[in-house]
Design a protein around this motif. Sequence first.
Motif, PDB file in Angstrom:
ATOM      1  N   ARG A  34       0.811  -1.209   0.000  1.00 24.72           N
ATOM      2  CA  ARG A  34       0.000   0.000   0.000  1.00 24.72           C
ATOM      3  C   ARG A  34       0.852   1.271   0.000  1.00 24.72           C
ATOM      4  O   ARG A  34       0.451   2.298  -0.560  1.00 24.72           O
ATOM      5  N   ASP A  35       2.031   1.228   0.598  1.00 25.04           N
ATOM      6  CA  ASP A  35       2.861   2.432   0.727  1.00 25.04           C
ATOM      7  C   ASP A  35       3.828   2.627  -0.427  1.00 25.04           C
ATOM      8  O   ASP A  35       4.150   3.764  -0.771  1.00 25.04           O
ATOM      9  N   THR A  36       4.331   1.525  -1.017  1.00 26.08           N
ATOM     10  CA  THR A  36       5.393   1.645  -2.011  1.00 26.08           C
ATOM     11  C   THR A  36       5.026   1.135  -3.393  1.00 26.08           C
ATOM     12  O   THR A  36       5.671   1.490  -4.375  1.00 26.08           O
ATOM     13  N   GLY A  37       4.009   0.279  -3.497  1.00 28.20           N
ATOM     14  CA  GLY A  37       3.683  -0.321  -4.783  1.00 28.20           C
ATOM     15  C   GLY A  37       4.510  -1.538  -5.124  1.00 28.20           C
ATOM     16  O   GLY A  37       4.360  -2.120  -6.197  1.00 28.20           O
ATOM     17  N   ALA A  38       5.389  -1.975  -4.213  1.00 29.28           N
ATOM     18  CA  ALA A  38       6.186  -3.175  -4.452  1.00 29.28           C
ATOM     19  C   ALA A  38       5.295  -4.417  -4.391  1.00 29.28           C
ATOM     20  O   ALA A  38       4.342  -4.481  -3.620  1.00 29.28           O
ATOM     21  N   VAL A  39       5.594  -5.410  -5.210  1.00 33.84           N
ATOM     22  CA  VAL A  39       4.823  -6.647  -5.229  1.00 33.84           C
ATOM     23  C   VAL A  39       5.137  -7.451  -3.973  1.00 33.84           C
ATOM     24  O   VAL A  39       6.292  -7.746  -3.683  1.00 33.84           O
ATOM     25  N   THR A  40       4.115  -7.791  -3.220  1.00 32.52           N
ATOM     26  CA  THR A  40       4.296  -8.567  -1.995  1.00 32.52           C
ATOM     27  C   THR A  40       3.864 -10.017  -2.166  1.00 32.52           C
ATOM     28  O   THR A  40       4.297 -10.887  -1.406  1.00 32.52           O
ATOM     29  N   ARG A  41       3.018 -10.286  -3.145  1.00 37.30           N
ATOM     30  CA  ARG A  41       2.593 -11.661  -3.379  1.00 37.30           C
ATOM     31  C   ARG A  41       2.042 -11.783  -4.786  1.00 37.30           C
ATOM     32  O   ARG A  41       1.389 -10.863  -5.282  1.00 37.30           O
ATOM     33  N   THR A  42       2.326 -12.916  -5.426  1.00 35.41           N
ATOM     34  CA  THR A  42       1.811 -13.205  -6.753  1.00 35.41           C
ATOM     35  C   THR A  42       1.025 -14.503  -6.706  1.00 35.41           C
ATOM     36  O   THR A  42       1.528 -15.521  -6.244  1.00 35.41           O
ATOM     37  N   MET A  43      -0.217 -14.439  -7.170  1.00 34.62           N
ATOM     38  CA  MET A  43      -1.067 -15.622  -7.232  1.00 34.62           C
ATOM     39  C   MET A  43      -1.324 -15.931  -8.695  1.00 34.62           C
ATOM     40  O   MET A  43      -1.924 -15.129  -9.410  1.00 34.62           O
ATOM     41  N   GLU A  44      -0.858 -17.090  -9.130  1.00 33.12           N
ATOM     42  CA  GLU A  44      -1.014 -17.464 -10.527  1.00 33.12           C
ATOM     43  C   GLU A  44      -2.320 -18.213 -10.718  1.00 33.12           C
ATOM     44  O   GLU A  44      -2.758 -18.969  -9.859  1.00 33.12           O
ATOM     45  N   PHE A  45      -2.934 -17.980 -11.866  1.00 31.40           N
ATOM     46  CA  PHE A  45      -4.176 -18.640 -12.218  1.00 31.40           C
ATOM     47  C   PHE A  45      -3.982 -19.376 -13.537  1.00 31.40           C
ATOM     48  O   PHE A  45      -4.294 -18.851 -14.601  1.00 31.40           O
ATOM     49  N   PRO A  46      -3.431 -20.596 -13.481  1.00 31.30           N
ATOM     50  CA  PRO A  46      -3.258 -21.341 -14.736  1.00 31.30           C
ATOM     51  C   PRO A  46      -4.597 -21.606 -15.397  1.00 31.30           C
ATOM     52  O   PRO A  46      -5.606 -21.854 -14.729  1.00 31.30           O
ATOM     53  N   VAL A  47      -4.601 -21.503 -16.709  1.00 34.07           N
ATOM     54  CA  VAL A  47      -5.838 -21.697 -17.456  1.00 34.07           C
ATOM     55  C   VAL A  47      -6.200 -23.173 -17.423  1.00 34.07           C
ATOM     56  O   VAL A  47      -5.432 -24.023 -17.876  1.00 34.07           O
ATOM     57  N   GLY A  56     -12.904 -11.446  -1.299  1.00 31.81           N
ATOM     58  CA  GLY A  56     -13.736 -11.053  -0.170  1.00 31.81           C
ATOM     59  C   GLY A  56     -13.139 -11.555   1.122  1.00 31.81           C
ATOM     60  O   GLY A  56     -12.346 -12.515   1.132  1.00 31.81           O
ATOM     61  N   ALA A  57     -13.484 -10.915   2.228  1.00 32.90           N
ATOM     62  CA  ALA A  57     -12.977 -11.294   3.542  1.00 32.90           C
ATOM     63  C   ALA A  57     -11.451 -11.337   3.572  1.00 32.90           C
ATOM     64  O   ALA A  57     -10.855 -12.134   4.295  1.00 32.90           O
ATOM     65  N   GLY A  58     -10.805 -10.472   2.773  1.00 28.70           N
ATOM     66  CA  GLY A  58      -9.350 -10.401   2.763  1.00 28.70           C
ATOM     67  C   GLY A  58      -8.677 -11.555   2.062  1.00 28.70           C
ATOM     68  O   GLY A  58      -7.462 -11.759   2.236  1.00 28.70           O
ATOM     69  N   ARG A  59      -9.430 -12.309   1.240  1.00 28.96           N
ATOM     70  CA  ARG A  59      -8.882 -13.492   0.592  1.00 28.96           C
ATOM     71  C   ARG A  59      -9.270 -13.544  -0.875  1.00 28.96           C
ATOM     72  O   ARG A  59     -10.208 -12.893  -1.310  1.00 28.96           O
ATOM     73  N   VAL A  60      -8.535 -14.373  -1.606  1.00 26.01           N
ATOM     74  CA  VAL A  60      -8.874 -14.722  -2.978  1.00 26.01           C
ATOM     75  C   VAL A  60      -9.301 -16.183  -2.968  1.00 26.01           C
ATOM     76  O   VAL A  60      -8.591 -17.046  -2.453  1.00 26.01           O
ATOM     77  N   PHE A  61     -10.479 -16.456  -3.543  1.00 26.44           N
ATOM     78  CA  PHE A  61     -11.035 -17.797  -3.513  1.00 26.44           C
ATOM     79  C   PHE A  61     -10.962 -18.436  -4.899  1.00 26.44           C
ATOM     80  O   PHE A  61     -11.336 -17.825  -5.898  1.00 26.44           O
ATOM     81  N   THR A  62     -10.482 -19.656  -4.936  1.00 25.26           N
ATOM     82  CA  THR A  62     -10.458 -20.453  -6.153  1.00 25.26           C
ATOM     83  C   THR A  62     -10.986 -21.847  -5.811  1.00 25.26           C
ATOM     84  O   THR A  62     -11.302 -22.135  -4.652  1.00 25.26           O
ATOM     85  N   THR A  63     -11.085 -22.712  -6.813  1.00 21.20           N
ATOM     86  CA  THR A  63     -11.592 -24.057  -6.584  1.00 21.20           C
ATOM     87  C   THR A  63     -10.649 -25.096  -7.158  1.00 21.20           C
ATOM     88  O   THR A  63      -9.877 -24.826  -8.091  1.00 21.20           O
ATOM     89  N   ALA A  70      -8.467 -20.958  -0.469  1.00 24.68           N
ATOM     90  CA  ALA A  70      -8.434 -19.539  -0.109  1.00 24.68           C
ATOM     91  C   ALA A  70      -7.003 -19.110   0.155  1.00 24.68           C
ATOM     92  O   ALA A  70      -6.250 -19.812   0.831  1.00 24.68           O
ATOM     93  N   ARG A  71      -6.634 -17.959  -0.378  1.00 20.37           N
ATOM     94  CA  ARG A  71      -5.311 -17.375  -0.136  1.00 20.37           C
ATOM     95  C   ARG A  71      -5.485 -15.933   0.327  1.00 20.37           C
ATOM     96  O   ARG A  71      -6.281 -15.192  -0.238  1.00 20.37           O
ATOM     97  N   THR A  72      -4.752 -15.548   1.331  1.00 26.63           N
ATOM     98  CA  THR A  72      -4.884 -14.211   1.898  1.00 26.63           C
ATOM     99  C   THR A  72      -4.157 -13.194   1.023  1.00 26.63           C
ATOM    100  O   THR A  72      -3.126 -13.486   0.419  1.00 26.63           O
ATOM    101  N   VAL A  82     -17.177 -27.421  -8.731  1.00 29.63           N
ATOM    102  CA  VAL A  82     -17.558 -26.272  -7.918  1.00 29.63           C
ATOM    103  C   VAL A  82     -17.416 -24.995  -8.736  1.00 29.63           C
ATOM    104  O   VAL A  82     -16.378 -24.757  -9.360  1.00 29.63           O
ATOM    105  N   ILE A  83     -18.442 -24.162  -8.718  1.00 27.46           N
ATOM    106  CA  ILE A  83     -18.422 -22.846  -9.366  1.00 27.46           C
ATOM    107  C   ILE A  83     -18.740 -21.812  -8.296  1.00 27.46           C
ATOM    108  O   ILE A  83     -19.789 -21.878  -7.641  1.00 27.46           O
TER     109      ILE A  83
END
Length: 436
Positions: free
Chosen positions: A132-145, A158-165, A172-174, A194-195
Amino acid sequence: MPSVPSERSESAGREPGEASWQWDGEGGGTDGGRADVLSGGGGGERGPGPSRRRLLLGAGVLAAGAAVWGVSRSSGGPEPAPPKPLPLPTRVNGPEPLWTYRGPAPMTPLRLDGRPNAPVHLSGDALRVLDRDTGAVTRTMEFPVSKGAPADSPVIVGAGRVFTTSPGHIDARTLIGPFADWSMPLPEELGDRVILLGCDGSLLYGRAESRPLGPGGRLFAVNATTHTVVWSRPAAERGEGLVAVLDWSGRLLARDSDPTAGVSLLDGATGRRLWGAAGSAAWSAIDLENLYLPDGAAGVRALRHADGVPRWSIAPGQGEEWRALPPVSDGTQVYVLRDNGLVTAHAVATGEQLWRHELPFRLDRRTRPVLAGAELIVPGPAADGLHHLETVSGRESRSFSDSGPGVDVWSVFTDGANLYGGHDSVLYAMGPLPVP
């Protein structure tokens, strides 16, 4: 239990305040240096001029180059390729951003479903969480097709997380540390396909089906904190063909499988049907009083939130040609945007028009405005930037754009503390949210 997909950390982003001028295609400041792009310096005081030896060496190099060019021309050989021109600097028009992040690929903001609690840069294959302060990448979450998945599949936040199946599981990943990731197996009776439909901040909603696919599968809600199934029921019970999560209201909007049957409002806490109404649900919006749906092919109608009773509607007048986009409400006023660039504010209770403002560009379904304090921020095409309208009067208080090349419509979002906007691969931190 399958493991949660891996992630990697990387460092990118710019130092705070370094955004007014920079070279297009610059790598985001990963070398740690602040180059003066106007003078060509290295970011510090200008050192002494070049020595006599350096000048003589430079002249020799120029002379040698000229000789090679002359021989090439006299012998009929091809002309040497001219040097590539330097890219033009990107100039920011508006308040100085806190930082600028340039991602490796264009953003896909329409795929982001929910409100992140951190700045994020979502592209076609990955979501990068930024500091939030510098714009530096703190985490990368890959979404393979995955096989059969559309390229524009939504990313549920939502709830501070990214949800996948994954088969039979919700993962869930924070977004911000400490990383408390989890993977939850669903009961076998729900099915292994699951959708996810969305998250309202406390409950995560989805549909699960068995293989081979059953008739409609089952709708369910999961508590995002306790990782437990709150309720589930057959989707075919009410014939829901499409279910949308209505922001943070704890309500779901279901479109019946039969288009002539209209829509239904569901209680997110129980899955129970509250009421039904005729009409379509190509888009929807909600506040504490009303549910807003399309009125015919172009207008907007307000239904009472409690029971679905119609309250008021807006439609094109004689000689007018426009289509309404999903409105935005602050609970007192609702702001209706039209594809011809007209924005109007209306009283939530009566629909009375309070003000109007014409933007210098057209709007479409990619336009997703946000409310920030006492401002309605409307994103425009790449050349037009962000326009800030005062919610009291509709007067344009300021705008923000850049001179960089781009083809995408601007996007704007907030993490609850700061405002962020950008287009194509560039994201700007616009500073703290204004106080209402």
